[in-house]
Design an enzyme around this catalytic site. Sequence first.
Site, PDB file in Angstrom:
ATOM      1  CE1 TYR A  35      -3.235  -2.773  -0.002  1.00 24.97           C
ATOM      2  CE2 TYR A  35      -3.717  -2.357   2.296  1.00 24.97           C
ATOM      3  CZ  TYR A  35      -3.950  -3.063   1.133  1.00 24.97           C
ATOM      4  OH  TYR A  35      -4.908  -4.045   1.116  1.00 24.97           O
ATOM      5  CE  LYS A  42       1.230 -17.459  -3.178  1.00 27.89           C
ATOM      6  NZ  LYS A  42       0.409 -18.659  -3.046  1.00 27.89           N
ATOM      7  CG  ASP A  68      -2.113 -19.754  -1.177  1.00 30.08           C
ATOM      8  OD1 ASP A  68      -1.288 -19.650  -0.248  1.00 30.08           O
ATOM      9  OD2 ASP A  68      -1.836 -20.296  -2.260  1.00 30.08           O
ATOM     10  CG  ASP A  75      -6.911  -4.496   4.127  1.00 29.64           C
ATOM     11  OD1 ASP A  75      -7.851  -4.474   4.922  1.00 29.64           O
ATOM     12  OD2 ASP A  75      -6.825  -3.748   3.138  1.00 29.64           O
TER      13      ASP A  75
END
Length: 357
Positions: free
Chosen positions: A143, A189, A221, A245
């Site tokens: 972000y 990840k 995931d 988030d």
Amino acid sequence: MAKKYNIAVIRGDGVGPEIVTEAIKVLDVVSHKCGFTLDYKDYLMGGAAIDITGEPLPKETVTGVLASDALLFGAIGGEKWDSLPRDKRPETGLLKIRKELNAFANLRPVKVFDDLVDASPLKPEIVKGIDVLVVRELTGGLYFGEPRGKEGDKAFNTMVYSKDEIVRIAKVAFEAAMKRGKKVCSVDKANVLDVSQLWRDTVIEVANDYPEVELSHMYVDNAAMQLIRDPRQFDVILTGNIFGDILSDEASQISGSIGLLPSASMGGKVGLYEPIHGSAPDIANQGIANPIATILSASMMLKYALGEENAADLIEEAVGKTLSEGYRTKDISDYGAKTICSTSEIGSIIADCLAKL
Ligand code: NAD
């Protein structure tokens, strides 16, 4: 002499003033019981500040909050101010104060009270006993990373983390785990992203300073899936900005009502403690808002900002007991209600219950 803490209070807009009043009612009882004093000072932010000063975050608010031990906040916003230019809107005040406070760590506990398991969209046997804390990095990652922008038909953002940023958020997670179930699951990840590999390597290094805490790693995931399949396996979930988030919103749904969930945003000298919900203008001034999220945010403030853990636990116990005795605000009245209460009634019941613990 009794310890004394200075608490900055921003009541805000909509239901903000109603729910903060109840949190203070409970804090007054617990501080008296546990032998410390809380000195409150009110500051303006959001719509209430715009109406009086023309600015969503007046300078005095920033100065006053930075000179306090913690900030207890209700919520801001409402239709009345929605047509103002972006920099004059209530939400800008909130974003700015988070920045002023250097609030890089967002903590969201997700608990399901035994008496409200039916309010969860998941099956009772899956949610009963859940007690998860999501620790999300709030000021870095995708972000905020540079370069970002749009060039012709292409747009791009960059996920960047420095080692220092990862170390400081990891420490928050490990410290929190030491006060809880002593387990940290770091979500990344790392099978695909270089930034996640640095994240993972750094978290492993930080873990060396916390030998009592069991560290595990999970790809994001899989974490999204495990939160629904078996949320009880988690104690503290540590993750970056964008993954946090998404996962913290997913996790918050497990508990069933937005009116129950507290949060803390911390990092700098002063932390901000607030319910996860907004100003709920649709139910403002009707005496039906659920103040429990704010009361539990006050409990987080005692624990994380002031180190008054016993007092924090007493608040949680009083909330649990009040719910188990069947007292409910309107939003959760479909689940095991014996008595439907107004905002102020349930605040008083929790405060009375606490006084007797
Ligand atoms: P919201 O969280 O205020 O309300 C969503 C729904 O949940 C509404 O139906 C509301 O009645 C209900 N609800 C929320 N809190 C409740 C409580 N304590 N008890 C019972 N029911 C509750 O979100 P929204 O309607 O999207 O936003 C309303 C305003 O709040 C907007 O101006 C928005 O910008 C602002 N907002 C502020 C914050 C904040 O101050 N941190 C966060 C989100 C939204």
